[in-house]
Design a protein around this motif. Structure first.
Motif, PDB file in Angstrom:
ATOM      1  N   PHE A 144       0.841  -1.200   0.000  1.00 37.75           N
ATOM      2  CA  PHE A 144       0.000   0.000   0.000  1.00 37.75           C
ATOM      3  C   PHE A 144       0.879   1.254   0.000  1.00 37.75           C
ATOM      4  O   PHE A 144       0.675   2.169  -0.791  1.00 37.75           O
ATOM      5  N   GLN A 153      -5.386  11.759   5.528  1.00 34.73           N
ATOM      6  CA  GLN A 153      -6.730  11.687   6.130  1.00 34.73           C
ATOM      7  C   GLN A 153      -7.601  10.609   5.474  1.00 34.73           C
ATOM      8  O   GLN A 153      -8.593  10.166   6.046  1.00 34.73           O
ATOM      9  N   TYR A 154      -7.228  10.160   4.269  1.00 33.45           N
ATOM     10  CA  TYR A 154      -8.008   9.115   3.608  1.00 33.45           C
ATOM     11  C   TYR A 154      -7.425   7.726   3.826  1.00 33.45           C
ATOM     12  O   TYR A 154      -7.975   6.742   3.356  1.00 33.45           O
ATOM     13  N   SER A 155      -6.297   7.661   4.500  1.00 34.78           N
ATOM     14  CA  SER A 155      -5.664   6.350   4.683  1.00 34.78           C
ATOM     15  C   SER A 155      -5.960   5.820   6.090  1.00 34.78           C
ATOM     16  O   SER A 155      -6.433   6.555   6.956  1.00 34.78           O
ATOM     17  N   VAL A 156      -5.658   4.542   6.303  1.00 36.64           N
ATOM     18  CA  VAL A 156      -5.942   3.972   7.628  1.00 36.64           C
ATOM     19  C   VAL A 156      -5.050   4.567   8.718  1.00 36.64           C
ATOM     20  O   VAL A 156      -5.326   4.384   9.904  1.00 36.64           O
ATOM     21  N   THR A 189      -6.719  -9.070  -3.999  1.00 38.66           N
ATOM     22  CA  THR A 189      -8.082  -8.617  -3.646  1.00 38.66           C
ATOM     23  C   THR A 189      -8.025  -7.264  -2.940  1.00 38.66           C
ATOM     24  O   THR A 189      -8.775  -6.335  -3.289  1.00 38.66           O
ATOM     25  N   VAL A 190      -7.121  -7.181  -1.956  1.00 35.56           N
ATOM     26  CA  VAL A 190      -7.008  -5.926  -1.195  1.00 35.56           C
ATOM     27  C   VAL A 190      -6.617  -4.772  -2.125  1.00 35.56           C
ATOM     28  O   VAL A 190      -7.215  -3.689  -2.067  1.00 35.56           O
ATOM     29  N   LEU A 206      -9.512  -3.703  -4.395  1.00 36.05           N
ATOM     30  CA  LEU A 206     -10.508  -2.937  -3.627  1.00 36.05           C
ATOM     31  C   LEU A 206      -9.972  -1.545  -3.264  1.00 36.05           C
ATOM     32  O   LEU A 206     -10.711  -0.551  -3.308  1.00 36.05           O
ATOM     33  N   MET A 207      -8.681  -1.481  -2.949  1.00 30.30           N
ATOM     34  CA  MET A 207      -8.071  -0.185  -2.621  1.00 30.30           C
ATOM     35  C   MET A 207      -8.090   0.745  -3.833  1.00 30.30           C
ATOM     36  O   MET A 207      -8.378   1.939  -3.704  1.00 30.30           O
ATOM     37  N   VAL A 256     -11.505   2.112  -4.176  1.00 29.28           N
ATOM     38  CA  VAL A 256     -11.799   3.160  -3.177  1.00 29.28           C
ATOM     39  C   VAL A 256     -11.055   4.448  -3.513  1.00 29.28           C
ATOM     40  O   VAL A 256     -11.649   5.527  -3.610  1.00 29.28           O
ATOM     41  N   TYR A 257      -9.731   4.317  -3.721  1.00 29.68           N
ATOM     42  CA  TYR A 257      -8.930   5.535  -3.905  1.00 29.68           C
ATOM     43  C   TYR A 257      -9.059   6.126  -5.314  1.00 29.68           C
ATOM     44  O   TYR A 257      -8.651   7.267  -5.537  1.00 29.68           O
ATOM     45  N   VAL A 297     -12.235   8.608  -4.541  1.00 32.70           N
ATOM     46  CA  VAL A 297     -12.231   9.222  -3.201  1.00 32.70           C
ATOM     47  C   VAL A 297     -13.261  10.349  -3.093  1.00 32.70           C
ATOM     48  O   VAL A 297     -14.038  10.403  -2.130  1.00 32.70           O
ATOM     49  N   ILE A 336     -16.758   9.047  -2.884  1.00 34.32           N
ATOM     50  CA  ILE A 336     -16.988   8.349  -1.610  1.00 34.32           C
ATOM     51  C   ILE A 336     -17.126   9.351  -0.464  1.00 34.32           C
ATOM     52  O   ILE A 336     -18.017   9.233   0.379  1.00 34.32           O
ATOM     53  N   GLU A 337     -16.267  10.360  -0.466  1.00 36.68           N
ATOM     54  CA  GLU A 337     -16.305  11.341   0.631  1.00 36.68           C
ATOM     55  C   GLU A 337     -17.588  12.174   0.621  1.00 36.68           C
ATOM     56  O   GLU A 337     -17.961  12.738   1.646  1.00 36.68           O
ATOM     57  N   ILE A 362     -20.509  10.954   0.167  1.00 33.64           N
ATOM     58  CA  ILE A 362     -21.638  10.149   0.660  1.00 33.64           C
ATOM     59  C   ILE A 362     -22.060  10.642   2.036  1.00 33.64           C
ATOM     60  O   ILE A 362     -23.235  10.794   2.338  1.00 33.64           O
ATOM     61  N   SER A 390     -13.101  10.092   7.824  1.00 39.81           N
ATOM     62  CA  SER A 390     -13.125   9.902   6.379  1.00 39.81           C
ATOM     63  C   SER A 390     -13.686   8.516   6.057  1.00 39.81           C
ATOM     64  O   SER A 390     -13.235   7.509   6.609  1.00 39.81           O
ATOM     65  N   LEU A 391     -14.677   8.484   5.172  1.00 41.29           N
ATOM     66  CA  LEU A 391     -15.273   7.198   4.770  1.00 41.29           C
ATOM     67  C   LEU A 391     -14.234   6.343   4.048  1.00 41.29           C
ATOM     68  O   LEU A 391     -14.197   5.117   4.218  1.00 41.29           O
ATOM     69  N   SER A 392     -13.369   6.985   3.265  1.00 43.24           N
ATOM     70  CA  SER A 392     -12.322   6.235   2.546  1.00 43.24           C
ATOM     71  C   SER A 392     -11.403   5.525   3.541  1.00 43.24           C
ATOM     72  O   SER A 392     -11.034   4.360   3.328  1.00 43.24           O
ATOM     73  N   ALA A 393     -11.034   6.223   4.618  1.00 42.03           N
ATOM     74  CA  ALA A 393     -10.148   5.618   5.624  1.00 42.03           C
ATOM     75  C   ALA A 393     -10.828   4.429   6.284  1.00 42.03           C
ATOM     76  O   ALA A 393     -10.213   3.371   6.480  1.00 42.03           O
ATOM     77  N   ALA A 398     -10.987   1.587   3.835  1.00 45.67           N
ATOM     78  CA  ALA A 398      -9.652   0.979   3.694  1.00 45.67           C
ATOM     79  C   ALA A 398      -9.381   0.042   4.872  1.00 45.67           C
ATOM     80  O   ALA A 398      -8.849  -1.060   4.687  1.00 45.67           O
ATOM     81  N   ILE A 458     -11.310  -3.062   4.337  1.00 40.97           N
ATOM     82  CA  ILE A 458     -10.698  -3.847   3.250  1.00 40.97           C
ATOM     83  C   ILE A 458      -9.483  -4.625   3.771  1.00 40.97           C
ATOM     84  O   ILE A 458      -9.287  -5.788   3.435  1.00 40.97           O
ATOM     85  N   TYR A 459      -8.687  -3.974   4.607  1.00 51.22           N
ATOM     86  CA  TYR A 459      -7.540  -4.684   5.203  1.00 51.22           C
ATOM     87  C   TYR A 459      -8.014  -5.942   5.934  1.00 51.22           C
ATOM     88  O   TYR A 459      -7.461  -7.022   5.769  1.00 51.22           O
TER      89      TYR A 459
END
Lengths: 313, 181
Positions: A220, A230-233, A294-295, A298-299, A302-303, A306, A309-310, A312, B59-62, B65, B68-69
């Motif tokens: 990743f 801010q959009y990452s885990v 798969t991950v 899906l990433m 999502v990205y 963005v 998605i934001e 929503i 953040s919905l994306s976070a 993610a 998903i992990y």
């Protein structure tokens, strides 16, 4: 003993490196150096007391499970001699220590505590006990397959202890080879013996799953460099830190179970469990490739969307 | 088998696939609880941010993610612990669905729970202002030993009246000095 000597050489090399780079004050450098040497000495003393003494009381080549049964303890239905059990305990404790240390490193900033420990020192605190633990496990491995697996992990630990500065490309390649070799090594441990209980097997599998999980992060960070934090885990509000905490708790239990499993009971289990046990083309590699693809797909989904998605929420 | 909340999905696995699978007892359930937690943070944070303009927006994306992990972890585990490809695929799909449901339940559940809490607080404040403090509320002891209770606040202004243990009613306008009504 060779491992201990190597550990000392690496420790001294690291101390020299730390003094040259001097990432923190002289006082901390002195404390760190003393700490590192002390850790090495503690490792040597533990090795000498338990392992060498164990060797004397229970020579490997003439080991007879029926001899000295009054000292034997029951483990998975098989008697495990006390000296071997002691080695398992030491290795298990060292492995658990590394996980607890990472856990403390993770939780401390949440409690407002700044531990101010450098990356080099971190590596030493974690990988030196890790190296000693795997040295012990290698010495009590039941067969050639598990011994080779232990050696792969030892090589990995030694590389992690080396204060080498590399280019970003070499670092990226190492970060890809590292989890793959660890997954292979742990899969060898599982496949090395039929005598591992289902419970132990499920916990060792968990270690592999977490190594694969670590691989997700690596890929990743390599593929999604431009993603806003801010959009990452890594965004604290995502709550992913809870999973990181759970990960170390799981790993502590899993590594304890692994160190105490039948593979490391010095039982001279020389029978290979199946043909092609060394083949890297196995379900563990399949699990790695399928879950990672798969991950990543899906990433990308999502990205790649963005903004949509934001909107929503 | 010990029945506790942390082995729900393990028991479901065993019920559905029996000996064809040997997963970790706690792993899948732990991921489910985490996904629900991510949902709660997202739903609760967004709800409170929109209601009170607090800086709690996630953040919905976070969050996605993070989910998903965990889906990835479970796919890897399914393939490793299953005896056949069929079981691995079915379990992967099942756990992915359950994690998505857990996440959704966390989002919706947190919004519903917060909304109910806010309604209860609003109603409590409303009734408190209109009808005064409930019986058995704060007690005040005067210098002469009279104990005042059953506070009834005025709808407007800072005044209140109390019932003394001598059977008489007392009134205060500033909360410091009391007079008999």
């Amino acid at each position: 003993m060779i491992l201990t000597i190597i550990s000392f050489i690496v420790a001294i090399a690291t101390i020299i490196h730390v003094w040259k780079v001097r990432p923190f004050s002289t006082g901390i450098c002195v404390v760190t150096s003393i700490g590192l040497l002390l850790l090495g000495w503690i490792g040597t003393i533990i090795y000498w007391i338990y392992i060498l003494q164990g060797e004397k009381t229970s020579p490997k080549k003439t080991f007879n499970p029926t001899k000295g049964m009054e000292q034997a303890l029951q483990f998975n239905g098989e008697p495990v001699p006390k000296p071997i059990k002691l080695r398992q305990d030491i290795a298990a404790s060292l492995l658990v220590f590394t996980d607890i240390y990472w856990l403390i490193r993770l939780i401390a900033p949440l409690c407002g505590i700044n531990l101010a420990i450098s990356h080099i020192l971190d590596s030493y605190i974690v990988y030196l006990p890790f190296l000693i633990a795997w040295g012990i496990l290698c010495s009590i491995a039941s067969n050639k397959v598990s011994r080779i697996a232990s050696l792969i992990i030892i090589v990995f630990a030694l590389i992690m202890l080396m204060p080498i500065e590399t280019s970003p490309l070499t670092f990226a390649i190492f970060n890809i080879i590292k989890p793959l070799s660890l997954i292979y090594a742990y899969s060898l441990i599982i496949r090395s013996s039929n005598s591992i209980s289902n419970g132990d097997k499920s916990w060792i599998n968990t270690i592999i799953v977490f190594v694969i999980g670590g691989f997700f992060y690596t890929l990743f960070s390599l593929l999604f460099k431009d993603i806003d934090m801010q959009y990452s885990v890594t965004n604290p509000s995502s709550g992913f830190i809870l999973w990181n905490i759970i990960t170390y708790l799981f790993l502590a239990v899993a590594e304890y179970r692994m160190a105490k499993c039948a593979v490391f009971a010095d039982s001279n289990d020389s029978e290979p469990t199946s043909k092609g046990v060394y083949s890297p083309l196995n379900k563990y590699l399949a699990a790695t490739l399928i879950s990672i693809s798969t991950v990543l797909i899906l990433m990308f989904l999502v990205y790649g969307n963005v903004d949509a998605i934001e909107n929503i929420f | 088998m010990k029945k506790d909340i942390f082995t729900i999905l393990y028991r479901l696995d065993k019920k559905m696939y029996g000996e064809q699978i040997n997963p970790n007892k706690y792993m899948a359930t732990a991921t489910l609880l985490c996904c629900t937690f991510f949902g709660v943070l997202l739903g609760g944070g967004s709800f409170l941010s929109s209601m009170f303009n607090w800086e709690l927006h996630t953040s919905l994306s976070a969050s996605l993610a993070a989910v998903i992990y965990l889906v990835g972890y479970n796919i890897a585990e399914s393939i490793i612990v299953a005896d056949s490809a069929k079981v691995a695929i079915l379990r992967s799909l099942m756990i992915t669905g359950i994690l998505a449901l857990g996440f959704g339940a966390g989002v919706v559940g947190s919004v519903i729970v917060l909304a109910i809490l806010i309604i209860i607080i609003v109603f409590y404040i409303f009734f408190h202002v209109v009808f005064g403090a409930p019986k058995g509320g704060s007690k005040i002891t005067l210098n002469d030993g009279t104990v005042l209770s059953n506070k009834k606040s005025d709808l407007l202004g800072g005044g209140a009246s109390y019932k003394g243990n001598d059977g008489k009613r007392y009134r205060t306008d500033d909360g410091q000095t009391f007079r008999q009504e």
